[in-house]
Design a protein around this motif. Structure first.
Motif, PDB file in Angstrom:
ATOM      1  N   GLU A   1       1.719  -8.849  -3.027  1.00  0.00           N
ATOM      2  CA  GLU A   1       1.305  -7.448  -3.136  1.00  0.00           C
ATOM      3  C   GLU A   1      -0.105  -7.200  -2.600  1.00  0.00           C
ATOM      4  O   GLU A   1      -0.521  -6.054  -2.437  1.00  0.00           O
ATOM      5  N   ASP A   2      -0.846  -8.278  -2.310  1.00  0.00           N
ATOM      6  CA  ASP A   2      -2.199  -8.149  -1.745  1.00  0.00           C
ATOM      7  C   ASP A   2      -2.236  -8.514  -0.262  1.00  0.00           C
ATOM      8  O   ASP A   2      -3.308  -8.728   0.302  1.00  0.00           O
TER       9      ASP A   2
ATOM     10  N   THR B   1       0.836  -1.204   0.000  1.00  0.00           N
ATOM     11  CA  THR B   1       0.000   0.000   0.000  1.00  0.00           C
ATOM     12  C   THR B   1       0.862   1.242   0.000  1.00  0.00           C
ATOM     13  O   THR B   1       2.002   1.234   0.477  1.00  0.00           O
TER      14      THR B   1
ATOM     15  N   ARG C   1      -1.841   2.001  -4.788  1.00  0.00           N
ATOM     16  CA  ARG C   1      -1.267   0.657  -4.749  1.00  0.00           C
ATOM     17  C   ARG C   1       0.143   0.721  -4.194  1.00  0.00           C
ATOM     18  O   ARG C   1       0.854   1.717  -4.327  1.00  0.00           O
TER      19      ARG C   1
END
Length: 428
Positions: A288-289, A89, A108
């Motif tokens: 990345e999540d 984030t 992002r």
């Protein structure tokens, strides 16, 4: 003369901190809280008034004595940008000179993209954010770029191959400064969150610890209003405190670190190992999540899901062990929780970490350490990064000349503090 100049800068910073935190305050109160003499406060305040950094906002009548003129920070004297960059984030904020957030955006994370691409994206988004807030670029004093450690703050680069090897020793601040045309300072995310709490929230203590959790776990300590930085601004890395009976491999190369066994990535991995519950919560697993997946677990726990609550409670107990080490080392009686991972899970972690400190902290026999959530959990680090820039404004390292001088009216000195309010309480 050099020492006089240094003293002037330090005094200006201290008084601006107090005015910014209190909202409005008299010169007499500034003397009492700062430990400076009344004549020194009058002299420093006159300089701040001349520069337009503070202004008089009214009077305060106390008994039959002379009314006290109140001072406030001039909100539009300048602005700063704070950017918190994480694997999962990114948060960007624009803060005015009084410390209020006037614009913010969630973006992002860096993911596996190169640092060059990430910097390019940040340049574009900061330009858009300033335009949407109506803040001219020539009113911006600088940018506070906030990342994980370890880092070389002076040279503006990370000292770790995270999230990819390309990030190690990449000239982050130099490239971002060139793209934005603004000064850029590098700051540790946990330290930034701590100083943000100190300068925007009227805490009843100037000594406290902070646990910061984004995709990883970090820590910070503020002692008597000053962030403890250690040798190279990489202090209080409680995410890398090894815990008992823990053997999970950590990105730092060691085993059993708090981050490896209790961080969001560990919680997500444990959810995926259960299969059915991961599918029920919508947990997917890409690195990345991680924070998005962790948030799905947190929402399930908030909604009463027993399995999700169990996962987070296990993590929180481990974080409580690390927080106990922090409390025992620095003898703080307050621990704040900050970072985007606490956006929904914060109340559960506050309760469990508080219980751990009440049971295991050595200082519990004097008074149980308290645990509180940050006043701006998700954006604390970005706001702190911007405030680090603002706090440097009285120094020549940042473009103070952009502050617009304002005419003032009566600048005559106020009376010396009353006998029951000595001007020498405390110290800088």
């Amino acid at each position: 003369m050099l020492l006089d100049g240094v003293a002037q800068v330090v005094s200006s910073r201290r008084l601006l901190d107090l005015v910014r935190t209190r909202g409005s305050i008299s010169r007499v109160e500034l003397a009492r809280l700062s430990g400076l003499t009344s004549p020194t406060v009058t002299h420093v305040v006159r300089g701040l008034l001349d520069l337009g950094l503070v202004h008089e906002t009214g009077v305060q009548q106390r008994g039959r004595g002379q009314p006290r003129r109140l001072l406030s920070v001039t909100a539009d004297a300048g602005y700063a940008v704070g950017i918190q960059v994480d694997l999962t984030t990114t948060t960007a904020v624009v803060v005015d000179f009084a410390g209020a957030t006037v614009a913010s955006a969630g973006l992002r994370g860096s993911g596996r993209r190169s640092p060059d691409r990430t910097v390019g994206t940040l340049v574009d988004h900061v330009g858009d954010l300033l335009a949407s807030a109506g803040v001219p670029r020539d009113r911006v004093l600088g940018v506070g770029l906030v990342t994980h450690g370890p880092q070389d703050r002076e040279r503006g680069m990370l000292l770790t191959a995270q999230p990819t090897p390309a990030w190690e020793r990449f000239p982050l601040t130099a490239r971002l400064a060139a793209g934005l045309g603004l000064p850029v300072l590098l700051e540790n995310d946990a330290t930034a969150a701590a100083v943000g709490e100190l300068w925007t929230r009227e805490l009843d203590t100037e000594t406290f610890g902070l646990v910061y959790m984004a995709s990883g776990i970090g820590g910070a300590v503020v002692v008597d209003g000053v962030a403890y930085r250690g040798r190279a601004s990489n202090a209080v890395e409680i995410g890398h405190v090894p815990l008992p009976d823990a053997r999970s491999a950590c990105v730092c190369g060691n085993r059993g670190c708090t981050q490896a066994v209790a961080g969001p990535a560990a919680v997500v991995a444990q959810a995926l190992a259960r299969g059915d519950v991961a599918e029920r919560w919508g947990v997917r697993g890409p690195a990345e999540d991680t924070l998005a997946d962790f948030e799905r677990v947190a929402r399930a726990a908030r909604d009463g899901d027993a399995a999700a609550t169990d996962l987070l409670t296990r993590s929180a107990r481990r974080v409580g062990q690390a927080a106990t080490v922090l409390v025992n080392l620095f003898d703080v009686d307050t621990v704040l929780l900050a970072g985007p991972a606490f956006a929904t899970a914060g109340p559960l972690y506050r309760r469990v970490v508080g219980a751990a400190l009440s049971e295991h902290a050595l200082s519990r026999t004097l008074s149980p350490p308290r645990v509180a959530l940050s006043g701006q959990v998700a954006t604390a680090a970005a706001v702190g990064g911007a405030l680090t820039v603002l706090r440097g404004a009285p120094d020549t390292g940042l473009p103070l000349g952009r502050a617009r001088p304002r005419p003032t009216t009566d600048l005559s000195p106020e009376p010396e503090p009353e006998p029951d309010q000595p001007a020498t309480i405390g110290a800088l």
